[in-house]
Enzyme design. Structure first.
Site, PDB file in Angstrom:
ATOM      1  N   THR A 132       0.830  -1.210   0.000  1.00  0.00           N
ATOM      2  CA  THR A 132       0.000   0.000   0.000  1.00  0.00           C
ATOM      3  C   THR A 132       0.863   1.257   0.000  1.00  0.00           C
ATOM      4  O   THR A 132       2.022   1.215   0.420  1.00  0.00           O
ATOM      5  CB  THR A 132      -0.900  -0.019   1.258  1.00  0.00           C
ATOM      6  OG1 THR A 132      -1.443   1.274   1.468  1.00  0.00           O
ATOM      7  CG2 THR A 132      -0.107  -0.370   2.518  1.00  0.00           C
ATOM      8  N   ASP A 133       0.267   2.368  -0.420  1.00  0.00           N
ATOM      9  CA  ASP A 133       0.977   3.651  -0.341  1.00  0.00           C
ATOM     10  C   ASP A 133       1.072   4.150   1.099  1.00  0.00           C
ATOM     11  O   ASP A 133       1.836   5.069   1.389  1.00  0.00           O
ATOM     12  CB  ASP A 133       0.301   4.714  -1.226  1.00  0.00           C
ATOM     13  CG  ASP A 133      -1.155   5.003  -0.864  1.00  0.00           C
ATOM     14  OD1 ASP A 133      -1.714   4.321   0.016  1.00  0.00           O
ATOM     15  OD2 ASP A 133      -1.738   5.924  -1.475  1.00  0.00           O
ATOM     16  N   GLU A 134       0.274   3.538   2.006  1.00  0.00           N
ATOM     17  CA  GLU A 134       0.217   4.071   3.377  1.00  0.00           C
ATOM     18  C   GLU A 134       1.534   3.887   4.123  1.00  0.00           C
ATOM     19  O   GLU A 134       1.772   4.551   5.128  1.00  0.00           O
ATOM     20  CB  GLU A 134      -0.955   3.433   4.136  1.00  0.00           C
ATOM     21  CG  GLU A 134      -2.265   3.715   3.421  1.00  0.00           C
ATOM     22  CD  GLU A 134      -3.521   3.419   4.228  1.00  0.00           C
ATOM     23  OE1 GLU A 134      -3.462   3.446   5.464  1.00  0.00           O
ATOM     24  OE2 GLU A 134      -4.558   3.167   3.597  1.00  0.00           O
ATOM     25  N   TYR A 158      -1.828  -0.473  11.110  1.00  0.00           N
ATOM     26  CA  TYR A 158      -1.967  -1.144   9.803  1.00  0.00           C
ATOM     27  C   TYR A 158      -0.761  -0.862   8.913  1.00  0.00           C
ATOM     28  O   TYR A 158      -0.112  -1.782   8.413  1.00  0.00           O
ATOM     29  CB  TYR A 158      -3.255  -0.678   9.101  1.00  0.00           C
ATOM     30  CG  TYR A 158      -3.286  -0.987   7.614  1.00  0.00           C
ATOM     31  CD1 TYR A 158      -3.327  -2.300   7.167  1.00  0.00           C
ATOM     32  CD2 TYR A 158      -3.253   0.041   6.666  1.00  0.00           C
ATOM     33  CE1 TYR A 158      -3.334  -2.589   5.799  1.00  0.00           C
ATOM     34  CE2 TYR A 158      -3.258  -0.244   5.299  1.00  0.00           C
ATOM     35  CZ  TYR A 158      -3.299  -1.560   4.872  1.00  0.00           C
ATOM     36  OH  TYR A 158      -3.293  -1.846   3.527  1.00  0.00           O
ATOM     37  N   LYS A 162       2.202  -3.361   7.440  1.00  0.00           N
ATOM     38  CA  LYS A 162       2.474  -3.555   6.005  1.00  0.00           C
ATOM     39  C   LYS A 162       3.925  -3.179   5.698  1.00  0.00           C
ATOM     40  O   LYS A 162       4.598  -3.838   4.897  1.00  0.00           O
ATOM     41  CB  LYS A 162       1.520  -2.720   5.144  1.00  0.00           C
ATOM     42  CG  LYS A 162       0.074  -3.184   5.135  1.00  0.00           C
ATOM     43  CD  LYS A 162      -0.136  -4.567   4.517  1.00  0.00           C
ATOM     44  CE  LYS A 162       0.068  -4.598   3.010  1.00  0.00           C
ATOM     45  NZ  LYS A 162      -0.361  -5.897   2.424  1.00  0.00           N
TER      46      LYS A 162
HETATM   47  P1  NAD Z   1      -9.672  -7.235   2.434  1.00  0.00           P
HETATM   48  O1  NAD Z   1      -9.619  -6.957   3.906  1.00  0.00           O
HETATM   49  O2  NAD Z   1     -10.912  -6.934   1.674  1.00  0.00           O
HETATM   50  O3  NAD Z   1      -9.333  -8.783   2.182  1.00  0.00           O
HETATM   51  C1  NAD Z   1      -8.331  -9.477   2.847  1.00  0.00           C
HETATM   52  C2  NAD Z   1      -8.526 -10.964   2.594  1.00  0.00           C
HETATM   53  O4  NAD Z   1      -7.454 -11.663   3.261  1.00  0.00           O
HETATM   54  C3  NAD Z   1      -9.840 -11.510   3.159  1.00  0.00           C
HETATM   55  O5  NAD Z   1     -10.458 -12.345   2.204  1.00  0.00           O
HETATM   56  C4  NAD Z   1      -9.408 -12.304   4.375  1.00  0.00           C
HETATM   57  O6  NAD Z   1     -10.257 -13.416   4.661  1.00  0.00           O
HETATM   58  C5  NAD Z   1      -8.011 -12.758   3.965  1.00  0.00           C
HETATM   59  N1  NAD Z   1      -7.135 -13.017   5.124  1.00  0.00           N
HETATM   60  C6  NAD Z   1      -6.955 -12.240   6.216  1.00  0.00           C
HETATM   61  N2  NAD Z   1      -6.091 -12.825   7.069  1.00  0.00           N
HETATM   62  C7  NAD Z   1      -5.706 -13.988   6.487  1.00  0.00           C
HETATM   63  C8  NAD Z   1      -4.816 -15.034   6.867  1.00  0.00           C
HETATM   64  N3  NAD Z   1      -4.137 -14.986   8.029  1.00  0.00           N
HETATM   65  N4  NAD Z   1      -4.649 -16.074   6.029  1.00  0.00           N
HETATM   66  C9  NAD Z   1      -5.337 -16.132   4.857  1.00  0.00           C
HETATM   67  N5  NAD Z   1      -6.195 -15.190   4.455  1.00  0.00           N
HETATM   68  C10 NAD Z   1      -6.378 -14.127   5.259  1.00  0.00           C
HETATM   69  O7  NAD Z   1      -8.420  -6.457   1.826  1.00  0.00           O
HETATM   70  P2  NAD Z   1      -8.261  -5.767   0.400  1.00  0.00           P
HETATM   71  O8  NAD Z   1      -8.772  -4.384   0.485  1.00  0.00           O
HETATM   72  O9  NAD Z   1      -8.754  -6.688  -0.657  1.00  0.00           O
HETATM   73  O10 NAD Z   1      -6.667  -5.666   0.315  1.00  0.00           O
HETATM   74  C11 NAD Z   1      -5.889  -6.738  -0.232  1.00  0.00           C
HETATM   75  C12 NAD Z   1      -4.422  -6.373  -0.147  1.00  0.00           C
HETATM   76  O11 NAD Z   1      -4.187  -5.151  -0.852  1.00  0.00           O
HETATM   77  C13 NAD Z   1      -3.939  -6.129   1.280  1.00  0.00           C
HETATM   78  O12 NAD Z   1      -2.644  -6.681   1.393  1.00  0.00           O
HETATM   79  C14 NAD Z   1      -3.901  -4.616   1.420  1.00  0.00           C
HETATM   80  O13 NAD Z   1      -2.900  -4.219   2.330  1.00  0.00           O
HETATM   81  C15 NAD Z   1      -3.552  -4.220   0.001  1.00  0.00           C
HETATM   82  N6  NAD Z   1      -4.044  -2.883  -0.430  1.00  0.00           N
HETATM   83  C16 NAD Z   1      -5.360  -2.545  -0.266  1.00  0.00           C
HETATM   84  C17 NAD Z   1      -5.792  -1.297  -0.723  1.00  0.00           C
HETATM   85  C18 NAD Z   1      -7.242  -0.897  -0.619  1.00  0.00           C
HETATM   86  O14 NAD Z   1      -7.580   0.257  -0.949  1.00  0.00           O
HETATM   87  N7  NAD Z   1      -8.153  -1.770  -0.210  1.00  0.00           N
HETATM   88  C19 NAD Z   1      -4.887  -0.409  -1.311  1.00  0.00           C
HETATM   89  C20 NAD Z   1      -3.544  -0.797  -1.457  1.00  0.00           C
HETATM   90  C21 NAD Z   1      -3.134  -2.043  -1.011  1.00  0.00           C
HETATM   91  P1  TYD Z   2     -10.664   4.167   4.471  1.00  0.00           P
HETATM   92  O1  TYD Z   2     -11.650   3.799   3.411  1.00  0.00           O
HETATM   93  O2  TYD Z   2     -10.787   3.516   5.819  1.00  0.00           O
HETATM   94  O3  TYD Z   2      -9.214   3.991   3.857  1.00  0.00           O
HETATM   95  P2  TYD Z   2      -7.760   4.450   4.445  1.00  0.00           P
HETATM   96  O4  TYD Z   2      -7.905   4.912   5.842  1.00  0.00           O
HETATM   97  O5  TYD Z   2      -6.978   3.179   4.356  1.00  0.00           O
HETATM   98  O6  TYD Z   2      -7.284   5.519   3.528  1.00  0.00           O
HETATM   99  O7  TYD Z   2     -10.778   5.748   4.701  1.00  0.00           O
HETATM  100  C1  TYD Z   2     -10.612   6.647   3.624  1.00  0.00           C
HETATM  101  C2  TYD Z   2     -10.666   8.053   4.187  1.00  0.00           C
HETATM  102  O8  TYD Z   2     -12.002   8.280   4.658  1.00  0.00           O
HETATM  103  C3  TYD Z   2      -9.765   8.257   5.388  1.00  0.00           C
HETATM  104  O9  TYD Z   2      -9.245   9.591   5.346  1.00  0.00           O
HETATM  105  C4  TYD Z   2     -10.684   8.096   6.581  1.00  0.00           C
HETATM  106  C5  TYD Z   2     -12.007   8.610   6.058  1.00  0.00           C
HETATM  107  N1  TYD Z   2     -13.231   7.990   6.624  1.00  0.00           N
HETATM  108  C6  TYD Z   2     -14.256   8.809   7.093  1.00  0.00           C
HETATM  109  O10 TYD Z   2     -14.179  10.052   7.053  1.00  0.00           O
HETATM  110  N2  TYD Z   2     -15.377   8.213   7.600  1.00  0.00           N
HETATM  111  C7  TYD Z   2     -15.500   6.841   7.682  1.00  0.00           C
HETATM  112  O11 TYD Z   2     -16.544   6.357   8.196  1.00  0.00           O
HETATM  113  C8  TYD Z   2     -14.444   6.029   7.191  1.00  0.00           C
HETATM  114  C9  TYD Z   2     -14.542   4.531   7.255  1.00  0.00           C
HETATM  115  C10 TYD Z   2     -13.325   6.646   6.664  1.00  0.00           C
END
Ligand code: NAD
Ligand code: TYD
Length: 355
Positions: A132-134, A158, A162
């Site tokens: 992630t970019d975070e 988080y 990561k």
């Molecule tokens: P998500 O929370 O929707 O899904 C995570 C999945 O991992 C779930 O299906 C869960 O059951 C599985 N999981 C959790 N713990 C596990 C374990 N110990 N063993 C096996 N499976 C397990 O997450 P997402 O949003 O789909 O993100 C997927 C990946 O992309 C993550 O690594 C996250 O850090 C990265 N990512 C997400 C975003 C975003 O905006 N959502 C952006 C950049 C990177």
């Molecule tokens: P989120 O979707 O949780 O992603 P991330 O924190 O990983 O960027 O949140 C996106 C942005 O929205 C973040 O600045 C937090 C804000 N946010 C709210 O203002 N209200 C909410 O209920 C949630 C879940 C997030």
């Protein structure tokens, strides 16, 4: 075939669906089915022999060893993680366990497997770490977007977990030669997004006439990318990314949270008018997230230059598709709003009233 971890989550399930829509190469999908994992996302693959689902933990070394020995994948694409910042604030332990220890176990299993491969199989094997970019921390309003060289400054449990996993992946390459690639993506949105995150939460709450909680002043900025654009970038990096390199993936779509929520309100007012009036009335400012990162923005020029990737969707086209998807899938929304989901909403929002 390829082994995916976390393929029942938001991005992982989009990736599996996308992969099998474009290729016949089978996918082994290892997912623990935590609260965030949902086999309903993959219902369209029921009976499809190209998708083998295994419920299990990435931290279960014996299981991972067995899957690698049995299926001999040419690559591992590692999505599995605890992914929600607010949950990491309430309970960081699960984040350390899965994101750090789980990634360590997977790396060790991959190293043992890869070290016994020969010739082309050994040369072409990839461990693709989805990050992630975070991990780069927070930008000021005038700062340049994150490049791949930006220092690591993770601020939440988080992002710290990561970041730790990224360092392990990097070290397994430098020390043991494991052929890894790592991608850092900005915030994704699109179908199958669990409604604990901002965009799907705002959509489902607005449809239900519930408050739309905006943290702090609503001016925090995220760089949004449609999930299918992320999947296309991941496929490219897996095929042509240089071993040991990192690639930033982003949509060139910086928006404040308030802009996001207002856009969703306007789209819903257009597509599903509410007799009670415009949905912006539901916007509710609530207490800020502790340690809330102010701004993320990705400089995605490296992946464009080296691999020719650019997002296909603008924010306007992607968010319209996303809102429409939620309107078209009320049964999916109802199914994910289970008892456990309601408990989380009460924990996170129950105690915070309007600011
Ligand atoms: P998500 O929370 O929707 O899904 C995570 C999945 O991992 C779930 O299906 C869960 O059951 C599985 N999981 C959790 N713990 C596990 C374990 N110990 N063993 C096996 N499976 C397990 O997450 P997402 O949003 O789909 O993100 C997927 C990946 O992309 C993550 O690594 C996250 O850090 C990265 N990512 C997400 C975003 C975003 O905006 N959502 C952006 C950049 C990177
Ligand atoms: P989120 O979707 O949780 O992603 P991330 O924190 O990983 O960027 O949140 C996106 C942005 O929205 C973040 O600045 C937090 C804000 N946010 C709210 O203002 N209200 C909410 O209920 C949630 C879940 C997030």
């Amino acid at each position: 075939m390829i082994l995916i971890t976390g393929g029942a989550g938001f991005i992982g399930s989009n990736f599996v669906l996308d992969w099998l829509a474009q290729s016949d190469e089978p996918v082994i999908n290892l997912d623990a089915l935590t609260y965030a994992g949902n086999l309903g996302n993959l219902a369209s693959l029921q009976g499809d022999p190209r998708h083998v689902f295994v419920q299990g933990d990435i931290g279960d070394r014996a299981l991972v060893d067995q899957l690698l020995a049995e299926h001999r994948p040419r690559a591992i694409v590692h999505f599995a993680a605890e992914s929600h910042v607010d949950r990491s604030i309430h309970g960081p332990g699960a984040f350390l366990k899965t994101n750090i220890e789980g990634t360590y176990t997977l790396l060790e299993a991959a190293r043992a497997y890869w070290s016994h491969l020969q010739g082309t199989e050994r040369e072409t094997f990839r461990f693709h770490h989805v990050s992630t970019d975070e991990v780069y921390g927070s930008l000021g309003p005038e700062d340049a977007p994150f490049t791949e060289d930006h220092p690591y400054q993770p601020n939440s449990p988080y992002s710290a977990s990561k970041a730790a996993s990224d360092h392990l992946v990097r070290a397994w390459h430098h020390t043991y030669g494991l052929p890894v690639v790592t991608t850092h993506c900005s915030n994704n949105y699109g179908p199958y997004h669990f409604p604990e995150k901002l965009i799907p939460l705002a959509i489902v709450n607005a449809l239900a006439g519930k408050p739309l909680p905006v943290y702090g002043d609503g001016l925090n900025v995220r760089d949004w990318l449609y999930v299918k654009d992320h999947c296309a970038a991941l496929r490219l990096v897996l095929e042509r990314g240089r071993v040991g390199q990192t690639y930033n993936i982003g949509g060139w779509n910086e928006k404040t949270n308030l802009e996001i929520v207002r856009t969703i309100c306007r789209l819903l007012d257009e597509l599903r008018p509410d007799a009670a009036g415009p949905r912006e009335r539901l916007i509710t400012f609530v207490a800020d997230r502790p340690g809330h990162d102010r701004r993320y923005a990705i400089d995605a020029r490296k992946i464009e230059r080296e691999l020719g990737w650019r997002p296909a969707e603008t924010f306007e086209t992607g968010i319209r598709k996303t809102v429409q998807w939620y309107l078209d899938h009320p049964e999916w929304v109802a199914q994910v709003q289970s008892g456990a989901y309601r408990q989380w909403i009460a924990t996170q929002y129950g105690r915070v009233g309007p600011a």
